[in-house]
Design a protein around this motif. Structure first.
Motif, PDB file in Angstrom:
ATOM      1  N   THR A  74       0.834  -1.198   0.000  1.00  0.00           N
ATOM      2  CA  THR A  74       0.000   0.000   0.000  1.00  0.00           C
ATOM      3  C   THR A  74       0.872   1.251   0.000  1.00  0.00           C
ATOM      4  O   THR A  74       0.568   2.229  -0.695  1.00  0.00           O
ATOM      5  CB  THR A  74      -0.948   0.002   1.215  1.00  0.00           C
ATOM      6  N   TYR A  75       1.951   1.218   0.756  1.00  0.00           N
ATOM      7  CA  TYR A  75       2.889   2.350   0.779  1.00  0.00           C
ATOM      8  C   TYR A  75       3.484   2.571  -0.606  1.00  0.00           C
ATOM      9  O   TYR A  75       3.599   3.708  -1.070  1.00  0.00           O
ATOM     10  CB  TYR A  75       3.999   2.105   1.803  1.00  0.00           C
ATOM     11  N   MET A  76       3.834   1.497  -1.276  1.00  0.00           N
ATOM     12  CA  MET A  76       4.401   1.611  -2.620  1.00  0.00           C
ATOM     13  C   MET A  76       3.374   2.179  -3.597  1.00  0.00           C
ATOM     14  O   MET A  76       3.715   2.998  -4.454  1.00  0.00           O
ATOM     15  CB  MET A  76       4.921   0.252  -3.095  1.00  0.00           C
ATOM     16  N   GLN A  77       2.119   1.781  -3.461  1.00  0.00           N
ATOM     17  CA  GLN A  77       1.065   2.327  -4.313  1.00  0.00           C
ATOM     18  C   GLN A  77       0.875   3.813  -4.021  1.00  0.00           C
ATOM     19  O   GLN A  77       0.711   4.622  -4.938  1.00  0.00           O
ATOM     20  CB  GLN A  77      -0.241   1.573  -4.104  1.00  0.00           C
ATOM     21  N   ALA A  78       0.909   4.189  -2.751  1.00  0.00           N
ATOM     22  CA  ALA A  78       0.779   5.602  -2.369  1.00  0.00           C
ATOM     23  C   ALA A  78       1.927   6.411  -2.957  1.00  0.00           C
ATOM     24  O   ALA A  78       1.726   7.514  -3.489  1.00  0.00           O
ATOM     25  CB  ALA A  78       0.744   5.732  -0.849  1.00  0.00           C
ATOM     26  N   ALA A  79       3.139   5.871  -2.878  1.00  0.00           N
ATOM     27  CA  ALA A  79       4.303   6.563  -3.435  1.00  0.00           C
ATOM     28  C   ALA A  79       4.156   6.731  -4.944  1.00  0.00           C
ATOM     29  O   ALA A  79       4.480   7.795  -5.497  1.00  0.00           O
ATOM     30  CB  ALA A  79       5.581   5.797  -3.100  1.00  0.00           C
ATOM     31  N   ALA A  80       3.644   5.722  -5.625  1.00  0.00           N
ATOM     32  CA  ALA A  80       3.443   5.809  -7.077  1.00  0.00           C
ATOM     33  C   ALA A  80       2.400   6.874  -7.414  1.00  0.00           C
ATOM     34  O   ALA A  80       2.573   7.639  -8.374  1.00  0.00           O
ATOM     35  CB  ALA A  80       3.025   4.453  -7.637  1.00  0.00           C
TER      36      ALA A  80
END
Length: 131
Positions: free
Chosen positions: A102-108
């Protein structure tokens, strides 16, 4: 009902977030955000933006709009709830507690938004008579 592409939505959001006029200093700051996200990560970049938003003047106001834009983007994409996006401290706490995917999706999502802000800031600055 018409369906908009993700890039159309991001371009419109970026246009709403940018001040008028885009000065040379603001253009430089907007250009740095996608790079900062890549090198430092989302949480550190958000903390930087939140710190720069403190104070008076056009630069602080521009950073406040960026912080609000990030919070709104993460909330509307379902990556943060309303309570987690309520203020800077809540956002930073929530980012620290997100599962890695989820953090990686938020960063993207934030990278895509700031990339559009950078592109549009370049375009708006070049249209002006600053140089």
């Amino acid at each position: 009902m018409s369906v908009r592409r993700a890039d159309q939505e991001l371009a419109a959001t970026a246009a709403d977030l940018l001040p008028h006029p885009v000065t040379k200093e603001l253009r430089t700051r907007y250009r740095a955000l996608p790079v900062m996200l890549h090198t430092s990560g989302l949480a550190a970049t958000y903390a930087y933006v939140a710190a720069k938003a403190n104070g008076d003047g056009a630069l602080a106001e521009a950073y406040r709009k960026v912080a609000q834009g990030i919070r709104d983007r993460l909330r509307t994409r379902g990556l943060l709830g309303a309570r987690e996006a309520a203020d800077d401290r809540a956002v930073l706490r929530a980012l620290g507690e997100l599962p890695t995917p989820t953090y990686m999706q938020a960063a993207a999502e934030v990278t895509a938004l700031t990339t559009w802000m950078s592109r549009l800031a370049d375009a708006l600055y070049q249209q002006s008579d600053h140089e």
